[in-house]
Every structure is written in structure tokens, then in C-alpha cells.
Design a protein around this motif. Structure first.
Motif, short mmCIF file in Angstrom:
data_model
loop_
_atom_site.label_atom_id
_atom_site.label_comp_id
_atom_site.label_asym_id
_atom_site.label_seq_id
_atom_site.Cartn_x
_atom_site.Cartn_y
_atom_site.Cartn_z
N CYS A 1 31.35 34.99 36.63
CA CYS A 1 30.24 35.59 35.87
C CYS A 1 29.39 34.51 35.22
N ALA A 2 30.05 33.48 34.70
CA ALA A 2 29.32 32.37 34.09
C ALA A 2 28.44 31.67 35.12
N GLN A 3 28.98 31.45 36.31
CA GLN A 3 28.20 30.82 37.37
C GLN A 3 26.97 31.66 37.72
N ILE B 1 28.53 40.98 28.72
CA ILE B 1 29.56 41.88 28.17
C ILE B 1 30.88 41.71 28.93
N ILE B 2 30.79 41.55 30.25
CA ILE B 2 31.99 41.33 31.05
C ILE B 2 32.67 40.03 30.63
N VAL B 3 31.88 38.98 30.43
CA VAL B 3 32.44 37.68 30.00
C VAL B 3 33.16 37.81 28.66
N ILE B 4 32.54 38.55 27.74
CA ILE B 4 33.11 38.67 26.38
C ILE B 4 34.35 39.57 26.37
N ILE B 5 34.21 40.77 26.94
CA ILE B 5 35.30 41.76 26.86
C ILE B 5 36.37 41.49 27.91
N PHE B 6 35.97 41.46 29.19
CA PHE B 6 36.94 41.36 30.28
C PHE B 6 37.33 39.91 30.59
N GLY B 7 36.50 38.96 30.17
CA GLY B 7 36.81 37.56 30.45
C GLY B 7 37.39 36.83 29.27
N THR B 8 37.40 37.46 28.09
CA THR B 8 37.90 36.78 26.90
C THR B 8 38.86 37.65 26.09
N VAL B 9 38.35 38.73 25.52
CA VAL B 9 39.14 39.54 24.59
C VAL B 9 40.38 40.14 25.26
N ILE B 10 40.19 40.82 26.38
CA ILE B 10 41.32 41.49 27.05
C ILE B 10 42.35 40.48 27.58
#
Length: 319
Positions: free
Chosen positions: A43-45, A242-251
Motif C-alpha cells: 500500500c505504501a508503494q 486507512i488500510i495502512v493505518i488500520i490493517f497495516g498497523t493497528v490490527i
């Protein structure tokens, strides 16, 4: 023999069932965490190369947002105990260093490496971290690593060489900047793994991680303000962030902590090595990245190093 006794003997032990369920759940959580971290790099890429966002801004928004969410979760569980860390000057000092040099350092170097190359390559090279930790501990304890550990380190070094040169020493497959920042990410990962040891002996993992993210994000926001946005900012950009924050970090951070409690840190770290694999798979199918034999070989050697060190390391008691 009494039928009741026969039934009791044949019935599975409740403790054994609980243990097996914990192993299954812990293993699944570790695999999911590694997979989601791999997705986060992809996602970052996408944000860097398709939406022209900067690594500085993405790291800032990721750390601050994720830190707030994790601390909210920690507060629900621990209430005001999450502020206990600030009652000791030593703990505050360790937390600030961990937040800036550890948490921000590992995120920033990793994302810049992705920006200069791709998520798969950056993730694989970052996994040199365990080898760096082993060398550091050997120097600190003034003891030589075992033959197996030494073999694992040499294997990882050869793997990186194959990955970045494809066996042609006169031609780098990735840029020098990409190699520099990816190696920086490996050193940052090693520091990130070692530094919070004293904090984790006194406070919960989610609390230390949450404060580290928030402090690292806020500190860097003075250099790259979070409201200084550049690049293409549309609905897709927002969705991926949002994917990076929630699914890529928090979860993944949250379930990784649960996994270490269920099956122990050694097995958890071993199963989470699916991250570079998932990053490579996502890169091939989502970003059409060409991954040749040399890339797979180098990746396999580096992952093998992590597996060898994880399997060979005795499980130690962690708070």
C-alpha cells in the motif's frame, strides 16, 4: 470396568483442548499479522509511486493515527495505568528514544527504501535485523556465536548479495539509495527490537508501542507537518491510507501481541516471517512486479536465516 471410568478416560483433557486451541489461534494470528504487514508495504508503494505522496507524510500520519488508536485500546483495558510510564525520568527517556530512533526510525527508513525500490525488496533486506541483533549481542557479551548462528548470518549476507546483484558484482539490481535505506531499516529494526526491553518489563506491549508511535509521529511532524500534504489526494488515496493505518498497523500489532502470549515470542516471530513472502506475492499480483529466480533465491536465503535463528533460539520468559 465401570462405563463412567471408560468414558472419562476416552474424553479429551480440557487443558489439552485449551492448549491446542491457543496454539491454533496464536499461529493464525502470527500469520495474519505478517501478511498484513506485507500488505502495508504494498500500500505504501502504491501511495508513493501512483499517488506521489512522500514517505515523510505517510509515516507521520500512520504513526500519529495508529498511536492514538492503540493508546485508546490500552486505556480501555488499563485505564490511567497507561500514564505510569511518565512517572520515571528514565522511562520517559527510554520511551522518547524508542519513539524517535526506534519506532519512527524503522518506519521511515523502510518506507524510503520502498520509495526507491519496491516493497518486496525493502521488506526482505529489512529482515537482516535478527542477524544484526545476533552480532550485537555477541559483541556485547564477548562471546562467539554458535556454528549454526554463524551459518545463518553468512546465509543472509549471501542472500542480500544475490538479491541486489543477481550474481553480477558490477551491476546493482536496485539503486544505491534503495540499498542504503533498506540496510538502514534493518539496523533500525534491530534497535527497535532491543531498545524497549526495559520498558516492556514494566509496561504492556500495546502501551509502549502506542506511546512510541505517537511520540515518534509528533516529533517528526515538526519537520514535516501533518497538514503539509502533497501528491494526488483522492478517494483511493484515503482508502489506502486507512488500510495502512488500520490493517497495516493497528490490527497486526494488536494480534501479534496476543500471539506472543498464546504461543510465545519465538514461534510468533517464526510464523511472522510470512511478511516478506506475502509482500512478494502481493507485489507480483497487485503491482505486476517481475520476480525472477535470483530474487526468489535471495529472499529464500534471508528468510532461512530468520527461521534458523528462531528455531535454534531457546524460548525465554518474557513479561
Amino acid at each position: 470396568m465401570d462405563d463412567n471410568n471408560i468414558k472419562t478416560q476416552n474424553e479429551p483433557n480440557f487443558t489439552e483442548i485449551t492448549y491446542k486451541n491457543n496454539v491454533i489461534k496464536g499461529t493464525l494470528f502470527a500469520l495474519i499479522a505478517g501478511t498484513l504487514w506485507g500488505l502495508s508495504g504494498i500500500c505504501a508503494q502504491f501511495l508513493f509511486q501512483q499517488k506521489n505522496l512522500t514517505p515523510e507524510w505517510v509515516v507521520c500520519i500512520r504513526l500519529i493515527s495508529s498511536g492514538i488508536i492503540l493508546l485508546t485500546i490500552a486505556y480501555i483495558k488499563e485505564k490511567n495505568n497507561i500514564f505510569e510510564v511518565f512517572k520515571s525520568k528514565k522511562h520517559v527517556k527510554d520511551l522518547v528514544l524508542f519513539g524517535i530512533l526506534g519506532m519512527f526510525g524503522v518506519q521511515y527508513t523502510y518506507f524510503v527504501a520502498i520509495n526507491y525500490s519496491n516493497a518486496a525488496t525493502a521488506t526482505v533486506i529489512q529482515y537482516l535485523g535478527p542477524a544484526i541483533i545476533l552480532i550485537y549481542q555477541s559483541l556485547r557479551n564477548k562471546s562467539l556465536p554458535s556454528f549454526v548462528e554463524l551459518f545463518a548470518v553468512i546465509l543472509s549476507i549471501i542472500g542480500v548479495f544475490i538479491l541486489v546483484t543477481h550474481m553480477d558484482i558490477n551491476n546493482l539490481v536496485i539503486s544505491k539509495q534503495a540499498l542504503f535505506w533498506a540496510l538502514g531499516a534493518a539496523f533500525a529494526l534491530a534497535y527497535y527490537s532491543i531498545k524497549p526491553g526495559n520498558l516492556l518489563n514494566n509496561f504492556s506491549n500495546i502501551c509502549v508501542t502506542g506511546w512510541g508511535m505517537l511520540i515518534g509521529g509528533i516529533a517528526f511532524s515538526f519537520i514535516k507537518p501533518i497538514f503539509d500534504i502533497s501528491g494526488i489526494f483522492d478517494i483511493y488515496t484515503i482508502g489506502v491510507i486507512i488500510i495502512v493505518i488500520i490493517f497495516g498497523t493497528v490490527i497486526p500489532f494488536s494480534i501479534y501481541v496476543i500471539s506472543t502470549k498464546l504461543i510465545g515470542p519465538t514461534k510468533t516471530s517464526l510464523f511472522s516471517t510470512i511478511e516478506p513472502v506475502s509482500s512478494a506475492v502481493f507485489s507480483i499480483f497487485l503491482l505486476n512486479l517481475s520476480f525472477g529466480f535470483m530474487d526468489f533465491l535471495g529472499t529464500a536465503m534471508i528468510i532461512s536465516m530468520v527461521v534458523i535463528l528462531s528455531v535454534g533460539k531457546k524460548e525465554k520468559k518474557e513479561s
